[in-house]
Design a protein around this motif. Structure first.
Motif, mmCIF file in Angstrom:
data_model
loop_
_atom_site.group_PDB
_atom_site.id
_atom_site.type_symbol
_atom_site.label_atom_id
_atom_site.label_comp_id
_atom_site.label_asym_id
_atom_site.label_seq_id
_atom_site.Cartn_x
_atom_site.Cartn_y
_atom_site.Cartn_z
ATOM 1 N N TYR A 3 36.527 30.436 33.303
ATOM 2 C CA TYR A 3 37.422 30.870 32.231
ATOM 3 C C TYR A 3 38.821 30.355 32.488
ATOM 4 O O TYR A 3 39.250 30.207 33.643
ATOM 5 C CB TYR A 3 37.474 32.403 32.148
ATOM 6 C CG TYR A 3 36.143 33.042 31.839
ATOM 7 C CD1 TYR A 3 35.259 33.378 32.856
ATOM 8 C CD2 TYR A 3 35.760 33.288 30.526
ATOM 9 C CE1 TYR A 3 34.028 33.940 32.573
ATOM 10 C CE2 TYR A 3 34.531 33.865 30.231
ATOM 11 C CZ TYR A 3 33.677 34.180 31.260
ATOM 12 O OH TYR A 3 32.455 34.733 30.983
ATOM 13 N N TYR A 50 39.436 31.265 36.359
ATOM 14 C CA TYR A 50 38.583 32.208 37.075
ATOM 15 C C TYR A 50 37.124 31.777 36.991
ATOM 16 O O TYR A 50 36.659 31.350 35.918
ATOM 17 C CB TYR A 50 38.672 33.608 36.455
ATOM 18 C CG TYR A 50 40.004 34.282 36.566
ATOM 19 C CD1 TYR A 50 40.954 34.170 35.550
ATOM 20 C CD2 TYR A 50 40.334 35.065 37.682
ATOM 21 C CE1 TYR A 50 42.184 34.795 35.640
ATOM 22 C CE2 TYR A 50 41.574 35.696 37.774
ATOM 23 C CZ TYR A 50 42.486 35.548 36.748
ATOM 24 O OH TYR A 50 43.716 36.179 36.843
ATOM 25 N N GLN A 79 33.182 33.385 37.464
ATOM 26 C CA GLN A 79 32.535 34.692 37.307
ATOM 27 C C GLN A 79 31.032 34.516 37.414
ATOM 28 O O GLN A 79 30.461 33.609 36.805
ATOM 29 C CB GLN A 79 32.873 35.301 35.949
ATOM 30 C CG GLN A 79 32.247 36.669 35.688
ATOM 31 C CD GLN A 79 31.414 36.719 34.423
ATOM 32 O OE1 GLN A 79 31.533 35.859 33.556
ATOM 33 N NE2 GLN A 79 30.568 37.728 34.301
ATOM 34 N N PHE A 100 34.297 38.482 39.571
ATOM 35 C CA PHE A 100 35.142 37.321 39.321
ATOM 36 C C PHE A 100 35.723 36.801 40.629
ATOM 37 O O PHE A 100 35.928 37.577 41.584
ATOM 38 C CB PHE A 100 36.314 37.709 38.410
ATOM 39 C CG PHE A 100 35.925 38.060 37.000
ATOM 40 C CD1 PHE A 100 35.579 39.364 36.663
ATOM 41 C CD2 PHE A 100 35.933 37.094 36.000
ATOM 42 C CE1 PHE A 100 35.237 39.697 35.362
ATOM 43 C CE2 PHE A 100 35.593 37.417 34.701
ATOM 44 C CZ PHE A 100 35.239 38.722 34.387
ATOM 45 N N GLN A 143 39.090 35.252 42.569
ATOM 46 C CA GLN A 143 40.452 35.793 42.594
ATOM 47 C C GLN A 143 41.398 35.065 41.651
ATOM 48 O O GLN A 143 42.499 35.543 41.383
ATOM 49 C CB GLN A 143 41.022 35.720 44.015
ATOM 50 C CG GLN A 143 40.149 36.373 45.066
ATOM 51 C CD GLN A 143 39.227 35.374 45.754
ATOM 52 O OE1 GLN A 143 38.549 34.576 45.109
ATOM 53 N NE2 GLN A 143 39.183 35.436 47.078
#
Lengths: 119, 107
Positions: B36, B87, B89, B98, B100
């Motif tokens: 993302y 991110y 996930q 997720f 960090q």
């Protein structure tokens, strides 16, 4: 088109509860799990749980961290999911997002709801 | 819980550079990984799903690879509009987790 529209910002005192809503548009609400993710100021994304909106289910799964404090529900008649968090603390101050899961990934997100917990 | 270790935590690169971000799962997650992009004040946006599939409408300079425990996200030629936090996930198991995050800046 698909849209998730969340309720507005909230300010709560420690110990209070908050309920955030997420209204779905543009798709069959009952066909996709709805997840809730939060993000504290300046921090990363944290998964809170999910609900199966199917009329025959409504089943939920919650992150261990929130067990006993969070309740996720849905109203299929108005295509809306809810997340209620109780016993609020200052470290619950965050933006709360709903997100529609499609085969696991979140391809649609709400705009986020800022919940501020302050005395 | 499945741990997702993402690196680096921050990255500075020039326009046109190739950028790589890695994500390591604490257990085998097969291909059940997404990437993302999040810009300040905005909700995250799905770029890559199932480790290597480009979401519809996402520019082809973004790509993902890997399976099992080791994954890589690549921007082939960094553009100014790519400045964001990224991110990974996993969705192999509950709870979903997720990485960090990697904050990407322009040099």
């Amino acid at each position: 088109q698909v849209q998730l529209v969340q309720s507005g910002a909230e300010v709560k005192k420690p110990g209070a509860s908050v309920r955030v809503s997420c209204k779905a548009f543009g798709y069959t609400f009952t066909a996709y799990y709805m997840h809730w993710v939060r993000q504290a100021p300046g921090q990363g994304l944290e998964w809170m749980g999910r609900i199966n909106p199917n009329p025959n289910s409504g089943g939920t799964n919650y992150a261990q961290k929130f067990q006993g404090r969070v309740t996720m529900t849905r109203d299929t008649s108005i295509s809306t999911a809810y997340m209620e968090l109780n016993s609020l603390r200052s470290d619950d101050t965050a933006v709360y997002y709903c997100a529609r899961a499609s085969s696991g990934s979140y391809n649609y997100w709400g705009q986020g709801t800022l919940v501020t917990v302050s005395s | 819980d499945m741990q997702m270790t993402q690196s680096p935590s921050s990255l500075s690169a020039s326009v046109g550079d190739r950028v790589n971000i890695t994500c390591q799962a604490s257990q085998d997650i097969s291909h059940y990984l997404s990437w993302y992009q999040q810009k300040p004040g905005k909700a995250p946006k799905l770029l890559i799903y199932d480790a290597s599939n480009l979401e519809t409408g996402v520019p082809s300079r973004f790509s993902g690879s890997g399976s099992g425990t080791d994954f890589t996200f690549t921007i082939s030629s960094l553009q100014p509009e790519d400045i964001a936090t990224y991110y990974c996930q996993q969705y192999n198991s509950l709870p979903r987790t997720f990485g960090q995050g990697t904050k990407l800046e322009i040099k």
